[in-house]
Write a protein that holds these residues in place. Structure first.
Motif, short mmCIF file in Angstrom:
data_model
loop_
_atom_site.label_atom_id
_atom_site.label_comp_id
_atom_site.label_asym_id
_atom_site.label_seq_id
_atom_site.Cartn_x
_atom_site.Cartn_y
_atom_site.Cartn_z
N VAL A 29 23.34 -22.45 44.32
CA VAL A 29 22.04 -22.07 43.72
C VAL A 29 20.98 -23.13 44.01
CG1 VAL A 29 20.82 -21.77 41.52
CG2 VAL A 29 23.06 -20.69 41.86
N SER A 80 12.09 -12.71 41.86
CA SER A 80 12.31 -12.63 43.30
C SER A 80 13.74 -12.16 43.60
CB SER A 80 12.09 -14.02 43.89
OG SER A 80 11.93 -13.95 45.27
N THR A 160 12.41 -9.30 54.25
CA THR A 160 12.60 -10.75 54.44
C THR A 160 12.77 -11.04 55.93
OG1 THR A 160 13.59 -10.97 52.27
CG2 THR A 160 14.05 -12.73 53.82
N LYS A 258 8.12 -10.92 53.50
CA LYS A 258 8.50 -12.16 52.80
C LYS A 258 9.03 -13.18 53.80
CE LYS A 258 11.62 -13.72 49.08
NZ LYS A 258 12.79 -14.38 49.66
C1 LIG Z 1 20.76 -18.26 44.81
C2 LIG Z 1 19.65 -17.69 45.65
C3 LIG Z 1 19.87 -16.50 46.35
C4 LIG Z 1 18.84 -15.95 47.13
N1 LIG Z 1 19.03 -14.75 47.76
C5 LIG Z 1 18.00 -14.17 48.44
C6 LIG Z 1 18.15 -12.87 49.01
O1 LIG Z 1 19.19 -12.23 48.91
N2 LIG Z 1 17.08 -12.36 49.68
C7 LIG Z 1 15.89 -13.03 49.81
O2 LIG Z 1 14.95 -12.52 50.42
N3 LIG Z 1 15.73 -14.24 49.24
C8 LIG Z 1 16.74 -14.82 48.56
N4 LIG Z 1 16.56 -16.05 47.96
C9 LIG Z 1 15.22 -16.68 48.05
C10 LIG Z 1 14.35 -16.28 46.84
O3 LIG Z 1 14.01 -14.91 46.90
C11 LIG Z 1 13.05 -17.08 46.79
O4 LIG Z 1 12.37 -16.94 48.00
C12 LIG Z 1 13.28 -18.57 46.51
O5 LIG Z 1 14.34 -18.74 45.59
C13 LIG Z 1 12.01 -19.19 45.94
O6 LIG Z 1 12.18 -20.55 45.68
P1 LIG Z 1 12.54 -21.13 44.22
O7 LIG Z 1 14.01 -20.88 44.04
O8 LIG Z 1 12.22 -22.56 44.32
O9 LIG Z 1 11.72 -20.37 43.21
C14 LIG Z 1 17.58 -16.61 47.21
C15 LIG Z 1 17.38 -17.80 46.50
C16 LIG Z 1 18.39 -18.34 45.72
C17 LIG Z 1 18.13 -19.61 44.96
#
Ligand SMILES: Cc1cc2nc3c(=O)[nH]c(=O)nc-3n(C[C@H](O)[C@H](O)[C@H](O)COP(=O)(O)O)c2cc1C
Length: 388
Positions: A29, A80, A160, A258
């Motif tokens: 995470v 998100s 994405t 995105k």
């Molecule tokens: C555990 C985790 C899983 C994620 N899975 C995806 C995903 O499946 N698809 C996606 O577009 N972004 C994914 N993200 C990115 C988030 O959508 C987002 O862009 C990002 O977490 C933003 O930064 P922050 O965690 O500092 O708020 C993931 C982020 C985390 C932390």
């Protein structure tokens, strides 16, 4: 003992989450790519902007509601996409987040790599939802996914574009994380240190499956490394703007791209007809060494003009961060780890707590900055720190 009740900010939720999750899952995470420069910069970049309050304003009637991706939300932030929620919350997986979004009347984004099928997530709650798309090599599978999202009532799509391959997340390699978590001798100790999580994980029947792809080999305890490798080969490597345009043309509703990280690409997104750009470096989990998305907001707004929606994510941990994003020209923020920490710390209740913390921080910030509506927040409320 730390409980949700004595979590007063998003970092407190993170500390509680650490106590609940096995170390490899926390690393999954919280970790980022390579040297985690983007990850750290996403957070520190916010402190390079300072809020300039306007005093003696009548803020007796505060309005914070806005519309993003065709959906009304009470505050300019929403949840998100994050894949594999079952790792953070083995009992409820995505249901915890989407129910929390409904109870706080905000938007929820379901990931292509959710553990539960997109239909189950849609049925679980009446809130507005976006579907996040990873385009796969298998064209038929990808097209079917979009048809399913439309049929299930998702209001908008979010494509994405920063994940053509998986990021190099060395914390995961070191901690021995595999998706799903594998109980090897090496990792056994770490999992035994979190017995409550481990029991829930072992008892959960479907929280680790690839919910949207029953036709693909499902992960099992025995072949997790093969599964992780297989996941990396699923993404379409020759995805281009033409593909994005075709998807936009064939989707009736709002469409966001995105992973935009430059003025040139934001303009391209506008040209192909996207409703919104999401300025994002995937929370520092993909390409390391990029600017922080917040640093791009001002120049992207100047380039795309007032009408295109700009959503920004990455490093948002405080209501003041959301205020800064709006002042620089964003329409809204989407939050990743801020909500995932709540999810890990306390399931639905934990996500609600995260949303409530950001709500009260954002509202207080508006009042102290002298703004009674989002329209009043503007460049006059922000300055760059001297010497940066
Ligand atoms: C555990 C985790 C899983 C994620 N899975 C995806 C995903 O499946 N698809 C996606 O577009 N972004 C994914 N993200 C990115 C988030 O959508 C987002 O862009 C990002 O977490 C933003 O930064 P922050 O965690 O500092 O708020 C993931 C982020 C985390 C932390």
């Amino acid at each position: 003992m730390t409980t949700l009740k004595n979590c007063f900010n998003i970092d407190d939720l993170g500390r509680l989450a650490r106590k609940r999750l096995p170390v490899p899952v926390t690393d999954y995470v919280e970790g980022g790519a390579d040297d985690e420069v983007s990850l750290a910069n996403n957070i520190s970049a916010f402190s390079r902007y300072q809020i300039v309050p306007k005093v003696l304003q009548d803020i007796s009637a505060l309005t914070t509601a806005t519309e993003v991706m065709g959906c009304k939300i009470p505050h300019p932030f929403y949840i998100s996409a994050t894949g594999f929620s079952g790792m953070m919350c083995p009992t409820d997986a995505e249901l915890a987040g989407v129910r929390a979004a409904a109870s706080r009347r905000t938007l929820y984004t379901a990931s292509t790599f959710s553990n539960l099928p997109l239909e189950d997530i849609a049925e679980a709650s009446p809130c507005n939802k976006l579907f996040q798309v990873y385009v796969l090599n298998d064209q038929a599978l990808s097209s079917k996914l979009l048809e399913r999202a439309e049929k299930a009532g998702y209001k908008g799509l979010c494509l994405t574009v920063d994940t053509v391959v998986g990021g190099n997340r060395e914390r995961d390699a070191r901690s021995g994380l595999a998706i799903p978590p594998r109980l090897t001798l090496k990792s056994m100790f770490q999992y035994m240190m979190r017995p409550a999580w481990t029991i829930k994980y072992l008892l959960s029947s479907n929280s680790m499956s690839l919910g949207n792809f029953p036709e693909l080999p499902q992960p099992s305890m025995g072949d997790s490394q093969a599964f992780t490798q297989a996941l990396g080969t699923l993404f379409k490597k020759d995805l281009t703007w033409d593909d994005a345009k075709k998807m936009i043309d064939s989707w009736e509703g709002p469409f966001a791209i995105k992973g935009i990280m430059s003025v040139a690409d934001a303009l391209k997104a506008k040209e192909v007809g996207a409703t919104a750009v999401i300025l994002s470096n995937h929370g520092g989990r993909q390409l390391d060494g990029t600017p922080a998305p917040i640093e791009l907001v001002e120049e992207v707004r100047a380039a795309v003009g007032p009408d295109m929606e700009i959503i920004v994510d990455g490093g948002i941990r405080r209501g003041t961060d959301i205020f800064k994003a709006i002042a620089l020209g964003a329409n809204a923020c989407s939050i990743g780890r801020a909500y995932v920490r709540g999810l890990s710390a306390g399931g639905q209740e934990g996500v609600e707590k995260a949303l409530d913390i950001l709500t009260s921080e954002f509202e207080r910030c508006m009042i102290l900055a002298g703004c009674s509506s989002l329209e009043e927040i503007g460049p006059q409320h922000i300055r760059k720190r001297i010497n940066d």
